[in-house]
Scaffold this active site. Sequence first.
Site, PDB file in Angstrom:
ATOM      1  N   HIS A 160       1.503  64.336  -3.378  1.00  0.00           N
ATOM      2  CA  HIS A 160       2.432  65.351  -2.852  1.00  0.00           C
ATOM      3  C   HIS A 160       3.366  64.751  -1.797  1.00  0.00           C
ATOM      4  CE1 HIS A 160      -0.332  68.341  -4.686  1.00  0.00           C
ATOM      5  NE2 HIS A 160      -1.265  67.515  -4.223  1.00  0.00           N
ATOM      6  N   SER A 281      28.875  51.124   3.513  1.00  0.00           N
ATOM      7  CA  SER A 281      29.676  52.346   3.469  1.00  0.00           C
ATOM      8  C   SER A 281      31.089  52.002   3.900  1.00  0.00           C
ATOM      9  CB  SER A 281      29.083  53.381   4.430  1.00  0.00           C
ATOM     10  OG  SER A 281      30.058  54.332   4.784  1.00  0.00           O
ATOM     11  N   LYS A 287      25.751  51.395   7.775  1.00  0.00           N
ATOM     12  CA  LYS A 287      24.992  51.719   6.559  1.00  0.00           C
ATOM     13  C   LYS A 287      24.654  50.510   5.688  1.00  0.00           C
ATOM     14  CE  LYS A 287      23.859  55.148   5.108  1.00  0.00           C
ATOM     15  NZ  LYS A 287      24.557  56.183   4.350  1.00  0.00           N
ATOM     16  N   GLU A 294      19.342  53.245  -6.784  1.00  0.00           N
ATOM     17  CA  GLU A 294      19.841  54.573  -7.160  1.00  0.00           C
ATOM     18  C   GLU A 294      20.414  54.556  -8.569  1.00  0.00           C
ATOM     19  OE1 GLU A 294      22.233  56.287  -3.837  1.00  0.00           O
ATOM     20  OE2 GLU A 294      21.232  54.715  -2.697  1.00  0.00           O
TER      21      GLU A 294
END
Length: 462
Positions: A160, A281, A287, A294
């Site tokens: 979980h 970024s 960043k 991804e």
Amino acid sequence: MEEKKNLWGGRFTTPTDETFTEFNRSFGFDCRLFAADIVASIAHANGLGRAGVLTQDEAAAIVSGLEGLAEKAGLEPDFFDDDAAEDVHSFIEAHLVEAIGDLGKKLHTGRSRNDQVATAFRLWLRAETDSVIEELRVLERALIAAAERHPDAVLPGYTHLQRAQPVMWAYWCLAYVEMFNRDRERFFQARGRLNTMPLGSAALAGTAFPIDREAVAKELGFEGVSRNSLDAVSDRDFAVEFAAASSLVMVHLSRLAEDLILYCSTEFGFVTLSDAVSTGSSLMPQKKNPDALELLRGKSGRVFGHHAGLLAMLKGLPLAYNKDMQEDKEAIFDTVDTLRLCLQVTEIVLANVTLNEDRCRCAATTGYLNATELADYLVKKGIPFRTAHDAVGRLVLFGIEQGRELNELTLDEMQAVAAEIDEAVFEALSLERTLASKAAVGGTSPERVRAELDAAKERLKL
Ligand code: ARG
């Protein structure tokens, strides 16, 4: 005799609509089957020669004409450009006739594009399946290498997405080795079913010439020949199976990617991805984003889509061949390209992952991950598990209120809840003991994990 440019013009009196011609064409993508179709055509010509349908000289001239085309394709990069062919099969036939004259028109004796395309597609996908199996093997090796870079490291295991019990880092790596090993097995099994030859089915009813199909199959490396031509020319199970097996690989890759995306966030901080597989970024200078991961997660969607698309395309098609089936190609080509690229990128990403061992160890020892261990400790003292579970639950609640871990409570505090607890509890609650106790097959004890690493390496012949 005046003949049309396409393969079927005899009974037509007016030209094909231009837009429909484009709509109907598959050469733009099925030219990828060129080499496979040449090989299958050579085997077919040899079969016709052995059957006496072509003379030995005719067969030999056709074979050398086909070999010449293959050579030309290798030497001239623009060989496939701007060709008006309907599909790769008409392309090859047209170029063969151009090269060796009217004799080239005998090649299509006793076959149809229906068995031809099914054969070429299977040959092509068989080779791709072999590459995928090898790439899965390489990926498993990369996981084992990642495990061996941090042989003693631990991290929290989750259910979980809540901290559950500590596990070895290598154990996490081996979980994915298991998945990719099953994937490899699946492709291998699918390859077995794919490796049946439809050539000799002709359009749908079987060939009318006495071709020794077994001999042709042998020449092409097929295990056997199809037994029913209605089925053989309309069967795309092998494509669906490939897409299904690919979808499962993508599920596994996306889960691996998601684990690592979480682990490299500041919140977790378990792993660092090197710059080589990260991006920045355009706006926020601080960043460093895990785009590679991804994309691995994101690209799964299109592979699932191809699988669903193939099923939908085939559903309810009447026997035997229908042009709907031409849609199988782009789905499989993109599946293969996406899958193979993702496998290669995952291997690169894994080589660029560094585990932050201290941070992982800290996370694996805070948040009551040894609560089950305490319950098991009480069970070993004769207390029923349910009773032990309840007692430890109360100790956890007390610990949360106090802001202390279970092993930071005093013996008195623990005995107040369960009188059976003695001094040995602190040793029992240590990370080392927590891990070591999971020594049965399938467990995360360091000893067991080392044995499983060895077994995995043995399986991979490392
Ligand atoms: N381009 C076709 C395909 O991919 C080849 C088979 C065509 N057969 C036919 N009878 N029109 O399915």
